[in-house]
Design a protein around this motif. Structure first.
Motif, mmCIF file in Angstrom:
data_model
loop_
_atom_site.group_PDB
_atom_site.id
_atom_site.type_symbol
_atom_site.label_atom_id
_atom_site.label_comp_id
_atom_site.label_asym_id
_atom_site.label_seq_id
_atom_site.Cartn_x
_atom_site.Cartn_y
_atom_site.Cartn_z
ATOM 1 N N ALA A 90 0.827 -1.206 0.000
ATOM 2 C CA ALA A 90 0.000 0.000 0.000
ATOM 3 C C ALA A 90 0.864 1.261 0.000
ATOM 4 N N MET A 91 1.924 1.263 0.804
ATOM 5 C CA MET A 91 2.814 2.422 0.873
ATOM 6 C C MET A 91 3.571 2.623 -0.431
ATOM 7 N N THR A 92 3.973 1.539 -1.065
ATOM 8 C CA THR A 92 4.678 1.639 -2.346
ATOM 9 C C THR A 92 3.788 2.319 -3.377
ATOM 10 N N GLY A 93 2.531 1.905 -3.456
ATOM 11 C CA GLY A 93 1.593 2.532 -4.382
ATOM 12 C C GLY A 93 1.312 3.981 -4.013
ATOM 13 N N TYR A 94 1.143 4.237 -2.723
ATOM 14 C CA TYR A 94 0.902 5.606 -2.243
ATOM 15 C C TYR A 94 2.027 6.540 -2.696
ATOM 16 N N LEU A 95 3.279 6.105 -2.520
ATOM 17 C CA LEU A 95 4.425 6.936 -2.887
ATOM 18 C C LEU A 95 4.537 7.116 -4.401
ATOM 19 N N ASN A 96 4.178 6.087 -5.166
ATOM 20 C CA ASN A 96 4.151 6.225 -6.624
ATOM 21 C C ASN A 96 3.112 7.261 -7.054
ATOM 22 N N LEU A 97 1.935 7.203 -6.448
ATOM 23 C CA LEU A 97 0.880 8.150 -6.789
ATOM 24 C C LEU A 97 1.242 9.560 -6.336
ATOM 25 N N GLN A 98 1.889 9.653 -5.200
ATOM 26 C CA GLN A 98 2.346 10.958 -4.716
ATOM 27 C C GLN A 98 3.363 11.560 -5.682
ATOM 28 N N LYS A 99 4.261 10.736 -6.183
ATOM 29 C CA LYS A 99 5.266 11.192 -7.140
ATOM 30 C C LYS A 99 4.608 11.748 -8.396
ATOM 31 N N GLN A 100 3.500 11.136 -8.807
ATOM 32 C CA GLN A 100 2.791 11.575 -10.017
ATOM 33 C C GLN A 100 1.895 12.790 -9.766
ATOM 34 N N GLN A 252 -3.186 -13.985 -6.995
ATOM 35 C CA GLN A 252 -1.743 -14.012 -7.255
ATOM 36 C C GLN A 252 -1.377 -13.408 -8.603
ATOM 37 N N SER A 253 -2.338 -13.242 -9.489
ATOM 38 C CA SER A 253 -2.047 -12.676 -10.807
ATOM 39 C C SER A 253 -2.049 -11.150 -10.795
ATOM 40 N N TYR A 254 -2.484 -10.558 -9.693
ATOM 41 C CA TYR A 254 -2.567 -9.090 -9.637
ATOM 42 C C TYR A 254 -1.182 -8.457 -9.764
ATOM 43 N N SER A 255 -1.098 -7.442 -10.598
ATOM 44 C CA SER A 255 0.128 -6.667 -10.727
ATOM 45 C C SER A 255 -0.258 -5.213 -10.950
ATOM 46 N N SER A 256 0.672 -4.306 -10.671
ATOM 47 C CA SER A 256 0.365 -2.898 -10.808
ATOM 48 C C SER A 256 1.631 -2.117 -11.127
ATOM 49 N N LYS A 257 1.514 -1.154 -12.026
ATOM 50 C CA LYS A 257 2.655 -0.287 -12.329
ATOM 51 C C LYS A 257 2.966 0.632 -11.153
ATOM 52 N N TYR A 258 2.030 0.736 -10.207
ATOM 53 C CA TYR A 258 2.253 1.585 -9.037
ATOM 54 C C TYR A 258 3.024 0.862 -7.929
ATOM 55 N N LEU A 259 3.377 -0.389 -8.167
ATOM 56 C CA LEU A 259 4.212 -1.121 -7.213
ATOM 57 C C LEU A 259 5.684 -1.037 -7.636
ATOM 58 N N ASN A 260 6.071 0.086 -8.205
ATOM 59 C CA ASN A 260 7.450 0.324 -8.634
ATOM 60 C C ASN A 260 8.257 0.768 -7.411
ATOM 61 N N GLN A 261 9.101 -0.123 -6.911
ATOM 62 C CA GLN A 261 9.825 0.185 -5.684
ATOM 63 C C GLN A 261 10.869 1.275 -5.887
ATOM 64 N N ASP A 262 11.485 1.337 -7.077
ATOM 65 C CA ASP A 262 12.500 2.364 -7.327
ATOM 66 C C ASP A 262 11.910 3.764 -7.161
ATOM 67 N N ILE A 263 10.718 3.970 -7.714
ATOM 68 C CA ILE A 263 10.058 5.272 -7.581
ATOM 69 C C ILE A 263 9.694 5.538 -6.127
ATOM 70 N N ALA A 264 9.197 4.506 -5.437
ATOM 71 C CA ALA A 264 8.820 4.664 -4.028
ATOM 72 C C ALA A 264 10.025 5.033 -3.172
ATOM 73 N N VAL A 265 11.149 4.364 -3.419
ATOM 74 C CA VAL A 265 12.373 4.633 -2.653
ATOM 75 C C VAL A 265 12.808 6.085 -2.860
#
Length: 276
Positions: A90-100, A252-265
């Motif tokens: 959830a935090m990884t996605g939050y930070l990706n969305l914040q970046k955008q 288990q098939s769920y994936s998201s471009k907002y789970l980009n850890q590099d952007i979150a970091v």
């Protein structure tokens, strides 16, 4: 003559034994003083490994993980049943969305964990600025997603299933369930039809401890994350207006471009550096 030969051989044998007693300790000392080649190479390899510094990318990843664990601890989220693995996503996605730039400045993150049964409180509203759990309550899943456990998910119209993924909350409106909150799904193929399906946050009488006591599970919606009637107004008021909502589930098939850890970091560490 024969006796002399015997005596001579005996003398030679005794001399050889004396010589051996003198030489053997010296040879042994040479072996003890000179280390073998293989251990020398092994020790050098170990020393090189011990002195090798982590790369900048590895250092950033370690700092990111530590910051998330610190925030998770400060929120006391584990005490309220939110698993770290779900919080991290959830935090990884939050930070990706914040970046955008998709999120408002409220610093609120709403997490729903559909891997838990409907009889458990599986919705959390996290105030990341105050480092506290603002709400922790029951939430219903879609009628066709399952009975007590949600196991099936869909993005299709009239599926009557819940949709996993990241959402950004929109504005309030008055609908057939009264005060409701529109949700914009962002994960292509998983929840992007939420607005056209009228998948919204609203209250429902079937989301209550009393309903659980009578039926052994919560009631179910047509795909909406339905809330208890006595809390829906406060929750909708808190999270409306471009805050992040993440619906986790056992797909288990769920994936998201907002789970980009590099952007979150990068987002988290850049924000921290600006606060120093």
């Amino acid at each position: 003559m024969e006796n002399q030969s015997v005596v001579r051989r005996q003398r030679l044998k005794r001399r050889a034994r004396r010589m051996a007693r003198r030489v053997l300790p010296f040879v042994a000392s040479l072996f003890l003083a000179t280390p073998l080649a293989a251990p020398v190479r092994s020790n050098a390899a170990v020393a090189a490994t011990e002195t090798r510094l982590p790369t900048p990318a590895a250092t950033k990843t370690m700092l990111f993980s530590q910051r998330l664990h610190d925030l998770y601890r400060d929120l006391r989220a584990e005490d309220q049943g939110l698993r770290f693995a779900v919080f991290e996503k959830a935090m990884t996605g939050y930070l990706n969305l914040q970046k955008q730039g998709r999120l408002a400045d409220k610093q609120l993150l709403t997490v729903v964990d559909f891997e838990l049964p409907s009889t458990e409180k599986r919705l959390w509203v996290l105030d990341l600025a105050a480092k506290q759990v603002k709400f922790h309550t029951l939430v219903a899943h879609g009628h066709n997603s399952g009975e007590n456990m949600a196991t099936n998910f869909s993005n299709e119209n009239e599926s009557n299933m819940s949709s996993l993924g990241f959402y950004v909350t929109q504005g309030e409106y008055q609908g057939k369930h009264g005060r409701s909150l529109k949700l914009k799904g962002l994960d292509e193929g998983y929840n992007t039809n939420a607005l056209s399906r009228s998948v919204v946050m609203h209250g429902a009488d079937y989301v209550s401890e009393e309903f659980i006591r009578q039926n052994g599970r919560l009631g179910r919606s047509l795909g909406c994350p339905a809330l208890p009637m006595d809390q829906k107004d406060a929750i909708i008021e808190a999270v409306e207006g471009q805050t992040c909502l993440f619906l986790n589930g056992p797909d288990q098939s769920y994936s998201s471009k907002y789970l980009n850890q590099d952007i979150a970091v990068t987002t988290l560490l850049d924000r921290d550096s600006q606060m120093i």
